[in-house]
Design a protein around this motif. Structure first.
Motif, PDB file in Angstrom:
ATOM      1  N   GLU A  72       0.857  -1.177   0.000  1.00  0.00           N
ATOM      2  CA  GLU A  72       0.000   0.000   0.000  1.00  0.00           C
ATOM      3  C   GLU A  72       0.899   1.235   0.000  1.00  0.00           C
ATOM      4  O   GLU A  72       1.832   1.325   0.781  1.00  0.00           O
ATOM      5  CB  GLU A  72      -0.900   0.019   1.237  1.00  0.00           C
ATOM      6  N   ARG A 101       1.118   5.414   0.235  1.00  0.00           N
ATOM      7  CA  ARG A 101       0.455   6.644   0.639  1.00  0.00           C
ATOM      8  C   ARG A 101       1.458   7.786   0.540  1.00  0.00           C
ATOM      9  O   ARG A 101       2.655   7.567   0.348  1.00  0.00           O
ATOM     10  CB  ARG A 101      -0.066   6.537   2.082  1.00  0.00           C
ATOM     11  N   ALA A 157      -0.191   6.325   9.951  1.00  0.00           N
ATOM     12  CA  ALA A 157      -0.768   5.047   9.533  1.00  0.00           C
ATOM     13  C   ALA A 157      -1.838   4.562  10.503  1.00  0.00           C
ATOM     14  O   ALA A 157      -2.641   3.697  10.161  1.00  0.00           O
ATOM     15  CB  ALA A 157       0.337   3.988   9.416  1.00  0.00           C
ATOM     16  N   ARG A 203      -5.340   4.496   9.348  1.00  0.00           N
ATOM     17  CA  ARG A 203      -5.788   3.454   8.422  1.00  0.00           C
ATOM     18  C   ARG A 203      -6.894   2.603   9.046  1.00  0.00           C
ATOM     19  O   ARG A 203      -7.711   2.006   8.351  1.00  0.00           O
ATOM     20  CB  ARG A 203      -4.595   2.579   8.044  1.00  0.00           C
ATOM     21  N   TYR A 204      -6.913   2.547  10.360  1.00  0.00           N
ATOM     22  CA  TYR A 204      -7.866   1.699  11.077  1.00  0.00           C
ATOM     23  C   TYR A 204      -8.919   2.586  11.725  1.00  0.00           C
ATOM     24  O   TYR A 204      -8.654   3.274  12.705  1.00  0.00           O
ATOM     25  CB  TYR A 204      -7.139   0.871  12.139  1.00  0.00           C
ATOM     26  N   ARG A 205     -10.094   2.595  11.154  1.00  0.00           N
ATOM     27  CA  ARG A 205     -11.166   3.432  11.674  1.00  0.00           C
ATOM     28  C   ARG A 205     -12.177   2.553  12.391  1.00  0.00           C
ATOM     29  O   ARG A 205     -12.709   1.596  11.818  1.00  0.00           O
ATOM     30  CB  ARG A 205     -11.864   4.181  10.531  1.00  0.00           C
ATOM     31  N   ALA A 214     -10.669  -1.484   8.155  1.00  0.00           N
ATOM     32  CA  ALA A 214      -9.506  -1.058   7.389  1.00  0.00           C
ATOM     33  C   ALA A 214      -9.791  -1.157   5.904  1.00  0.00           C
ATOM     34  O   ALA A 214     -10.574  -2.000   5.462  1.00  0.00           O
ATOM     35  CB  ALA A 214      -8.301  -1.925   7.734  1.00  0.00           C
ATOM     36  N   PRO A 215      -9.182  -0.293   5.097  1.00  0.00           N
ATOM     37  CA  PRO A 215      -9.371  -0.377   3.654  1.00  0.00           C
ATOM     38  C   PRO A 215      -8.780  -1.658   3.101  1.00  0.00           C
ATOM     39  O   PRO A 215      -7.849  -2.219   3.676  1.00  0.00           O
ATOM     40  CB  PRO A 215      -8.617   0.850   3.135  1.00  0.00           C
ATOM     41  N   GLN A 261      -4.754   4.123  -3.262  1.00  0.00           N
ATOM     42  CA  GLN A 261      -3.312   4.218  -3.236  1.00  0.00           C
ATOM     43  C   GLN A 261      -2.816   5.670  -3.251  1.00  0.00           C
ATOM     44  O   GLN A 261      -1.745   5.953  -2.734  1.00  0.00           O
ATOM     45  CB  GLN A 261      -2.728   3.488  -4.438  1.00  0.00           C
ATOM     46  N   PHE A 308      -2.873   7.648   4.585  1.00  0.00           N
ATOM     47  CA  PHE A 308      -3.156   6.347   5.206  1.00  0.00           C
ATOM     48  C   PHE A 308      -4.620   6.253   5.602  1.00  0.00           C
ATOM     49  O   PHE A 308      -5.202   5.193   5.619  1.00  0.00           O
ATOM     50  CB  PHE A 308      -2.248   6.136   6.421  1.00  0.00           C
ATOM     51  N   GLY A 309      -5.192   7.353   5.986  1.00  0.00           N
ATOM     52  CA  GLY A 309      -6.606   7.331   6.344  1.00  0.00           C
ATOM     53  C   GLY A 309      -7.468   7.114   5.133  1.00  0.00           C
ATOM     54  O   GLY A 309      -7.184   7.620   4.052  1.00  0.00           O
ATOM     55  N   PRO A 310      -8.560   6.358   5.256  1.00  0.00           N
ATOM     56  CA  PRO A 310      -9.430   6.089   4.123  1.00  0.00           C
ATOM     57  C   PRO A 310     -10.183   7.335   3.682  1.00  0.00           C
ATOM     58  O   PRO A 310     -10.320   8.270   4.437  1.00  0.00           O
ATOM     59  CB  PRO A 310     -10.386   5.021   4.656  1.00  0.00           C
TER      60      PRO A 310
END
Length: 419
Positions: free
Chosen positions: A264, A266, A382, A385-387, A406-407, A413, A417-419
């Protein structure tokens, strides 16, 4: 610094099934650098022997690692920089080795060097104490020292270097009069240490195996991507950043082809994702108390709309440890039935445990605080990335604590890092 063509030829001439076998062997060796026929996943060793030359070329060309394959084991020497968040040896109860236990581990290895095939526990203890005295160490004989020594012995038993032929080392911790006969795998012992002591000028070089001959930036960058959970661009040298920028597409293809990893990308850096979750011994986000509180705390502290401090170099957000503790304690109070009561009882310990969880997942870093300054945890971008998202009711019927979302690998791409 190499264009990757040599690494790509490792799988040439193999059909899809054979290529998958080589990939599986490479993944197992990354996870288990000391692979024994009678140890975990030992059934893979015959395939490792079958593809020895290809695997040696793969690790040497792609990562600068040396692979030794013997009839009863395979040893992958992971030379170079120690990964971020590296976790060391653990005792049987899961507690990490203390400095005392590591000292005894080194002394046991010194005492076993040159030994025969079998040793009595009492004789080995005498040799360890003699080696400690020669090194100028003050070793005790009380239960704390005996337990530390037993932890070192148990670790070597788990690695297959020692075997309990008659009796057990465990009871000796409580009763120094107990005896046991141990069998030493002399060949395996010789391959245990990552690098000869004579080549190491510091503890860090010994732990990392020392810089391998012919190491270049290509190997340094690739090892960081494969071994570290997250690699931020700001943590790379200018030469490394330039190389990675021009090689992103090719490296992503190689990572997937050779190790089954998805890269991934970013704006702040890269993350190598294992869709199977096999290559990490720590699952994040997990379902335990510390992992879930770390997830929620990171989102509140650095997520969208969080009133955090300005990001430092690389996008990391510095958060005082006491503020992390307050946030974690508030989360624990908000969902009182969702957590282990023991884990959330002490706010100070909870803060440090949450910080350590984020560090081990590659989502934060800590360092010694300047004199008079508050301890700070720098949370990686990063972490966004996990919401978290609401889950169903917890087992005790209380208010549900959110779970991660997570995405998918490769999604977004071009974004952060955040969706």
């Amino acid at each position: 610094m190499g264009d990757g063509r040599a690494e790509a030829t490792v799988l040439e001439g193999l059909d899809s099934i054979e290529a998958a076998q080589v990939r599986r062997c490479a993944r197992v060796l990354l996870r288990r650098p000391l692979l024994r026929a009678d140890g975990p996943e030992g059934e893979v060793l015959p395939a490792v022997r079958r593809y020895t030359e290809r695997l040696q070329a793969l690790f040497a060309g792609y990562l600068g690692y040396r692979l030794v394959v013997e009839p009863g084991f395979a040893r992958l020497y992971k030379a170079g920089r120690t990964p971020d968040g590296v976790r060391g040896a653990h005792k049987a109860n899961g507690a990490p080795f203390t400095p005392r236990a590591y000292a005894y581990l080194a002394l046991v290895l010194a005492a076993l060097t040159g030994s025969g095939g079998q040793v009595l526990l009492s004789g080995l203890v005498s040799e360890v104490r003699a080696a400690g005295a020669e090194a100028g160490l003050e070793l005790g004989t009380g239960i704390v020292d005996r337990r530390a020594l037993v932890a070192a012995l148990r670790h070597l038993i788990d690695l297959g270097v020692l075997a309990e032929t008659d009796g057990s080392v465990g009871p000796w911790a409580e009763d120094a009069g107990r005896e046991a006969l141990l069998t030493v795998d002399v060949e395996l012992l010789g391959h245990l240490v990552a690098a000869p002591l004579g080549r190491s000028s510091s503890a860090g070089e010994l732990a990392g195996g020392g810089p391998p001959a012919g190491e270049d930036e290509r190997h340094r960058v690739r090892r960081r991507i494969v071994e570290d959970p997250v690699v931020l661009t700001a943590d790379l040298s200018a030469e490394q950043r330039d190389w990675l920028r021009t090689r992103l597409r090719a490296e992503a293809e190689l990572l997937e082809e050779l190790f089954g990893l998805c890269l991934e990308v970013r704006s702040e850096g890269v993350l190598a994702v294992d869709p199977d979750g096999y290559l990490s011994d720590l699952l994040y986000p997990g379902h335990g108390t510390l992992s879930r509180i770390a997830l929620l705390a990171a989102d509140e502290l650095v997520g969208p709309g969080a009133p955090g401090a300005p990001a430092a170099e690389g996008g990391r957000v510095p958060v005082p440890l006491d503020r992390l503790g307050e946030t974690a304690a508030a989360i624990a109070e908000r969902y009182p039935k969702a957590w282990s009561k023991e884990a959330v009882r002490d706010t100070g310990r909870l803060a440090r445990s949450v910080a350590q969880t984020l560090v081990q997942a590659g989502l934060a870093r800590t360092g010694p605080a300047a004199e008079g300054a508050a301890e700070t945890v720098e949370i990686s971008p990063a972490a966004a990335r996990y919401r978290p998202r609401p889950d169903g009711p917890d087992e005790e019927g209380g208010e549900p604590a959110p779970e991660p979302a997570a995405p998918a690998p490769g999604e977004g791409q071009e974004s952060l890092f955040g969706p």
